[in-house]
Enzyme design. Sequence first.
Site, mmCIF file in Angstrom:
data_model
loop_
_atom_site.group_PDB
_atom_site.id
_atom_site.type_symbol
_atom_site.label_atom_id
_atom_site.label_comp_id
_atom_site.label_asym_id
_atom_site.label_seq_id
_atom_site.Cartn_x
_atom_site.Cartn_y
_atom_site.Cartn_z
ATOM 1 N N TRP A 141 0.822 -1.219 0.000
ATOM 2 C CA TRP A 141 0.000 0.000 0.000
ATOM 3 C C TRP A 141 0.852 1.264 0.000
ATOM 4 O O TRP A 141 0.456 2.270 -0.602
ATOM 5 C CB TRP A 141 -0.989 -0.012 1.163
ATOM 6 N N HIS A 243 8.177 6.848 7.761
ATOM 7 C CA HIS A 243 7.040 7.751 7.620
ATOM 8 C C HIS A 243 6.943 8.637 8.841
ATOM 9 O O HIS A 243 7.422 8.296 9.915
ATOM 10 C CB HIS A 243 5.738 6.953 7.414
HETATM 11 C C1 DD3 Z 1 -3.040 -0.206 8.139
HETATM 12 C C2 DD3 Z 1 -0.852 0.836 8.693
HETATM 13 C C3 DD3 Z 1 -1.851 0.540 7.577
HETATM 14 C C4 DD3 Z 1 -5.203 -1.619 9.202
HETATM 15 C C5 DD3 Z 1 -5.161 -0.258 9.255
HETATM 16 C C6 DD3 Z 1 -4.075 0.460 8.721
HETATM 17 N N1 DD3 Z 1 -2.896 5.643 5.324
HETATM 18 C C7 DD3 Z 1 -2.740 1.924 5.728
HETATM 19 C C8 DD3 Z 1 -3.509 0.990 3.639
HETATM 20 C C9 DD3 Z 1 -3.685 2.261 3.084
HETATM 21 C C10 DD3 Z 1 -2.926 3.255 5.188
HETATM 22 C C11 DD3 Z 1 -2.676 4.471 5.920
HETATM 23 C C12 DD3 Z 1 -3.054 -1.586 8.123
HETATM 24 C C13 DD3 Z 1 -3.042 0.835 4.922
HETATM 25 CL CL1 DD3 Z 1 -6.463 0.598 9.953
HETATM 26 C C14 DD3 Z 1 -4.133 -2.289 8.641
HETATM 27 O O1 DD3 Z 1 -2.249 1.798 7.022
HETATM 28 C C15 DD3 Z 1 -3.402 3.392 3.875
HETATM 29 N N2 DD3 Z 1 -3.595 4.614 3.333
HETATM 30 N N3 DD3 Z 1 -2.252 4.494 7.193
HETATM 31 C C16 DD3 Z 1 -3.344 5.708 4.066
HETATM 32 N N4 DD3 Z 1 -3.551 6.938 3.514
#
Ligand code: DD3
Length: 303
Positions: A141, A243
């Site tokens: 991602w 990040h």
């Molecule tokens: C993540 C750390 C990861 C659950 C959750 C969050 N910001 C992301 C995919 C797209 C994103 C992020 C993994 C995963 Cl709630 C599992 O974070 C993302 N896009 N933190 C953005 N903009």
Amino acid sequence: MAEGPQPKRKREEDEEGNGGDATQGGAAAAAFTLSDLRVRRVLRESARDKIVFLHAERIGLSGEGTDAVVILEKTPFQEEKIPDLLKKPMNAELQMHNDIYCTFYLSPPPELSGGVQGDNQSRAYRQAGGWNLKYGRRRVWVYNILEKKAEADRIVHENPDPSNGFVLVPDLKWNQNQLDDLYLIALVHRRQIKSLRDLTAEHLPLLRNVLQEGKEAIEKRFGVPGSQLRIYLHYQPSYHHLHVHFTALGYDAPGSSVERAHLLADVIDNLAMDSMYYQKRALTFPLRADEPLFKKFQEAGKV
Ligand code: DD3
């Protein structure tokens, strides 16, 4: 690109003044509805706790006002109701899609949305691959964002320089509807920096760009000045691609406590004083008991 949220509503709508005689006791409290209340002032609010304290005025039959303090608090999820929540037909508007991750705006039926009326728009995070993702998959991602394969329309700022550049996007936890829980992340273009531990003075130009340009971009887009932001790195991070978190200063974002957050300004100063600072020093961090890393510490007899 999507428009940013409106600036925070003006809090004090009326001039200060006595809203009438304070009524004593229980009798007067009987039989009133929320529509009898007029908001005078927000006394306190917490985006994290989903609570707001209001100085309100209760309008009586004859039109005179009575002071009231009203507390609105969103209720926690009731575990036993979650299966129902997912079964019920519900509006689900896709907000963002990146790799195996999606976010939605959900409008649950009133009997399941609990407690407070009004903004019952919530979001669900779906992680289709489950929690035991293969390590190789975990940063897809991030690369999607850097390569504009996902979330390209959400980018707030980019410095395209391969070694000193980065992309600034709203974190998926922030729906951008209100500034109270503002949350953006800066993802650096360089792919070899796994965490705070890897940083040396060589990375100072990159870190200074993130701090300076990140603040400027957020002020320009959202009207929030750098002085109202908390800008920090996590140690341990939840994904091993460098990040930086930008959150609203008034918002106690998860992971913003001293145990985990390292202010970017401090990181820059520490590296300027000693290039090897983060290779040398002990870094304390919290771990949940069910995390694999915790087990390793246990096996090593360190906890
Ligand atoms: C993540 C750390 C990861 C659950 C959750 C969050 N910001 C992301 C995919 C797209 C994103 C992020 C993994 C995963 Cl709630 C599992 O974070 C993302 N896009 N933190 C953005 N903009």
